[in-house]
Design an enzyme around this catalytic site. Sequence first.
Site, short mmCIF file in Angstrom:
data_model
loop_
_atom_site.label_atom_id
_atom_site.label_comp_id
_atom_site.label_asym_id
_atom_site.label_seq_id
_atom_site.Cartn_x
_atom_site.Cartn_y
_atom_site.Cartn_z
N GLU A 1 -10.85 9.75 -29.34
CA GLU A 1 -11.39 11.06 -29.56
C GLU A 1 -12.87 11.12 -29.94
O GLU A 1 -13.31 11.63 -30.95
CB GLU A 1 -10.30 11.91 -30.62
CG GLU A 1 -8.95 11.62 -30.27
CD GLU A 1 -8.30 12.33 -31.30
OE1 GLU A 1 -8.78 13.18 -32.06
OE2 GLU A 1 -6.72 12.10 -31.42
C1 XIL Z 1 -7.52 19.33 -32.31
C2 XIL Z 1 -7.82 20.19 -30.94
O1 XIL Z 1 -8.98 19.66 -30.49
C3 XIL Z 1 -8.23 21.49 -31.40
O2 XIL Z 1 -8.31 22.42 -30.26
C4 XIL Z 1 -6.73 22.07 -32.14
O3 XIL Z 1 -6.99 23.49 -32.62
C5 XIL Z 1 -6.41 21.17 -33.39
O4 XIL Z 1 -6.21 19.90 -32.86
N1 XIL Z 1 -7.20 14.66 -34.37
C6 XIL Z 1 -6.35 14.63 -33.35
C7 XIL Z 1 -6.30 15.79 -32.47
O5 XIL Z 1 -5.63 14.03 -33.25
O6 XIL Z 1 -5.17 16.09 -31.90
C8 XIL Z 1 -7.03 17.21 -32.98
O7 XIL Z 1 -7.25 17.87 -31.93
C9 XIL Z 1 -8.48 16.67 -33.35
C10 XIL Z 1 -8.32 15.72 -34.83
#
Ligand code: XIL
EC number: 3.2.1.8
Length: 394
Positions: free
Chosen positions: A300
């Site tokens: 991420e």
């Molecule tokens: C985030 C998404 O990007 C957003 O659109 C949603 O509102 C909330 O979740 N860590 C994670 C992801 O594992 O699932 C998260 O994604 C960001 C932080």
Amino acid sequence: MTRRQTLGLGIASLLSTFAGYSGTENSSAKNFTELSEYEQSSSELTDLCSISEPTCSLGSYAKEQGILYGAAAKHNTLSSDSEFATIFSQECRVLVPENDLKWEVVRREPGQFNFSKADWMAEFAQSNNLQLRGHTLLWHHYFPQWVEQTLGADNAEDMLIEHVQTVVKRYAGRMHSWDVVNEAVDHESSRQDRLRTSPWLSFIGPEYIDLAFWTAHEADPEAILVYNDNGLWWDAPEGEAKKAAVLQLLETLRSQGTPVHALGIQGHLLGHEMHQMNPEKLRKFLSDVSSLGLEIMITELDVNDHNLPDDVGLRDRLVAEAYYNFLSVVLDEPAVTTVVTWGLSDRDTWYSGWGRKENARPLPLDRDLNRKLAWRAIVESFISTSHQGDNIYS
Ligand code: XIL
């Protein structure tokens, strides 16, 4: 001079101007007066290669080093923005539905599964020759209210098994990898194992993690099963505690034979805190994880620019620098196979919900889908790595 060498001259020297960035706005104003250099970097970016060349993409440059590159995207964006969808399929080799496989979407209604958005994403991946990564089966966030109200000691195990089995089976054979458990460790937890308070922990106990991995493995024996977590890149005391607890969890899972195959390092970098990254300690952590026989994915990646200076040129350079410095370290580790950015374009980033909102610039492409210096920094880190991975994705 080969293309690789030519490119190699680029970003490192461009970025070195900013090596002294100490992470506070005041000191940055002192250190970064040479903003005219930004003009130069913009034209170098355009000269690099044209997007219409199939080999000119983040995905292709990564592939040359045996690394799988892709990005997260939302169904709503991909399905309604054809310009974005086209660029996405050109730049990426793997698609991660950002939210469409979470409980909040798949289990919106009590007692039902709704796969319409996730199915569309799987179809998009297939028709554009992209691999598909599943995110995420168990997380302490993003639950619909009915689940919170229904979960109890008497049904948690059944609900976990039903959910994991149903979702994983639906995409079995099509899923590159699954984030089976997300963010189960909390360095502030008062428990000795530092597991985070969640309904799964409260109602099932720490064994819920093993149960989730086994259930996923039985439902899709081919998928790479990932434990995914945040805060692992930095070296503040919190980061140290987190790394130690995650390593401990992975050791325990491996020693008891749980089918966990990879660690996912989220990599939400803080642009103003990059001085908190300690390359040696990070490398050591990656090597410890690798010696457990685990693959590592950067799952991420983005750079939060909330506390960086307002000036766009300067901000873009600092964001690029953060990408370059982080990737240069992690790509040294052969166990790192995959790099996923959390979005591709500033047009659609989760940071537009907070921080600088619509002015956030955390991703490789800008809101007009133009390549930013961050794009170049990522390419450069792919090109300049001496990554000696297994080349499994070439
Ligand atoms: C985030 C998404 O990007 C957003 O659109 C949603 O509102 C909330 O979740 N860590 C994670 C992801 O594992 O699932 C998260 O994604 C960001 C932080």
